[in-house]
Design a protein around this motif. Structure first.
Motif, PDB file in Angstrom:
ATOM      1  N   ARG A 134       0.819  -1.211   0.000  1.00 15.59           N
ATOM      2  CA  ARG A 134       0.000   0.000   0.000  1.00 15.59           C
ATOM      3  C   ARG A 134       0.859   1.271   0.000  1.00 15.59           C
ATOM      4  NH1 ARG A 134      -2.709  -4.362  -0.653  1.00 15.59           N
ATOM      5  NH2 ARG A 134      -2.159  -5.084   1.419  1.00 15.59           N
ATOM      6  N   TYR A 138       1.223   0.682  -4.144  1.00 13.87           N
ATOM      7  CA  TYR A 138      -0.058   1.305  -4.495  1.00 13.87           C
ATOM      8  C   TYR A 138       0.084   2.819  -4.636  1.00 13.87           C
ATOM      9  CZ  TYR A 138      -4.502   3.604  -3.787  1.00 13.87           C
ATOM     10  OH  TYR A 138      -5.571   4.467  -3.900  1.00 13.87           O
ATOM     11  N   LYS A 161      -5.762   5.474  -9.304  1.00 15.70           N
ATOM     12  CA  LYS A 161      -5.970   4.748  -8.052  1.00 15.70           C
ATOM     13  C   LYS A 161      -6.688   3.421  -8.254  1.00 15.70           C
ATOM     14  CE  LYS A 161      -5.941   8.926  -5.217  1.00 15.70           C
ATOM     15  NZ  LYS A 161      -6.701   9.801  -4.306  1.00 15.70           N
ATOM     16  N   ALA A 204      -4.951  -0.058  -7.409  1.00 19.16           N
ATOM     17  CA  ALA A 204      -5.520  -0.897  -6.350  1.00 19.16           C
ATOM     18  C   ALA A 204      -5.721  -2.320  -6.843  1.00 19.16           C
ATOM     19  CB  ALA A 204      -6.843  -0.308  -5.856  1.00 19.16           C
ATOM     20  N   SER A 213      -3.322  -5.355  -5.506  1.00 19.82           N
ATOM     21  CA  SER A 213      -4.087  -6.354  -4.754  1.00 19.82           C
ATOM     22  C   SER A 213      -3.936  -7.731  -5.386  1.00 19.82           C
ATOM     23  CB  SER A 213      -5.567  -5.962  -4.700  1.00 19.82           C
ATOM     24  OG  SER A 213      -5.730  -4.736  -4.026  1.00 19.82           O
ATOM     25  N   CYS A 218      -6.476  -0.669   0.293  1.00 26.25           N
ATOM     26  CA  CYS A 218      -6.197   0.517  -0.524  1.00 26.25           C
ATOM     27  C   CYS A 218      -7.189   1.631  -0.180  1.00 26.25           C
ATOM     28  CB  CYS A 218      -6.273   0.186  -2.016  1.00 26.25           C
ATOM     29  SG  CYS A 218      -4.887  -0.811  -2.617  1.00 26.25           S
TER      30      CYS A 218
END
Length: 244
Positions: free
Chosen positions: A160, A164, A173, A177, A181, A205
């Motif tokens: 993250r 991320y 975003k 994400a 993930s 996220c």
């Protein structure tokens, strides 16, 4: 067959280095290079990688803690400090949301695992499940700390705070994400739990964006704690094989 297993173990070690060891090192290196010369940094790095392979996330955990110490002490850029902010009065709210999420994702994963069985794919619990059940209690205590405390802090830092956050600036975003993930689920090497791990990644996220890094760690901690608690209950009471 054994040769294939050896290659698989090597691949897992490489992924541990790449996703668990390297991100904290790169983050800390920008602070350490102000204090240490290149030769010492090289020795430090080699020692650190070897130690990580021997102890999994213990040394990456130490580096993550040091990263936060230096980031706060040196007043790093606003974005970094913003995502590392305390959750304060939102703590109870976040914990309740995370408990609800744990329940929902468990139900979803039960259906997913049942679907795999229905189509003829044999599901298997993570290796850590068998290790907890068969290990002595001293090792269990160590594994508990590794799984419930160290892993959430290190993995949220990598997936993250580093991946991320960095990718979201380049690909947006939502896509960031989904991609991080997917990687997060992939490196757990467990088909039966893939949906759970992917769901954790997506939700973390969201928590990272809304509440910061610490909220994502709280959710990861709660998820792992409940999973390990169920395994320990199975171990203590000798309950027949149960998927957790």
């Amino acid at each position: 067959m054994e040769g294939n297993m050896n290659y698989f173990e090597i691949f897992k070690d490489v992924s541990v280095v790449f996703f668990i060891a390297i991100p904290p090192w790169l983050a800390l290196r920008k602070y350490l290079k102000n204090y240490l010369n290149r030769a010492f940094l090289t020795i430090f790095f080699i020692t650190y990688i070897i130690a990580t392979l021997l102890t999994q996330n213990v040394f990456p955990f130490i580096l993550v803690v040091l990263c936060f110490y230096f980031a706060i002490k040196m007043k790093d850029n606003f974005e970094v400090l913003y995502y590392l902010r305390p959750i304060k009065e939102k703590k109870t709210e976040i914990i309740l949301y995370c408990l609800f999420f744990r329940f929902i994702i468990y139900i979803i994963n039960v259906f997913y695992a049942s679907l795999l069985e229905y189509v003829g794919i044999k599901v298997k619990a993570q290796d850590i499940y068998e290790i907890f059940l068969n290990a002595g209690w001293i090792k269990v205590i160590f594994l508990f700390a590794m799984t419930v405390v160290f892993a959430p802090i290190v993995e949220e830092f990598t997936f993250r705070h580093i991946l991320y956050r960095g990718l979201s600036k380049k690909i947006g975003k939502q896509l960031s994400a989904a991609l991080t993930s997917f990687l997060f689920a992939l490196i757990h090497y467990n088909l039966a739990g893939f949906v759970s791990f992917f769901g954790i990644g997506i939700y973390n996220c969201y928590l990272y964006e809304k509440y910061g890094y610490r909220a994502a760690v709280v959710n990861h901690f709660i998820f792992n704690f409940i999973s390990v608690l169920l395994i320990l209950l199975i171990k203590i009471f000798n309950i027949p094989t149960v998927m957790t």
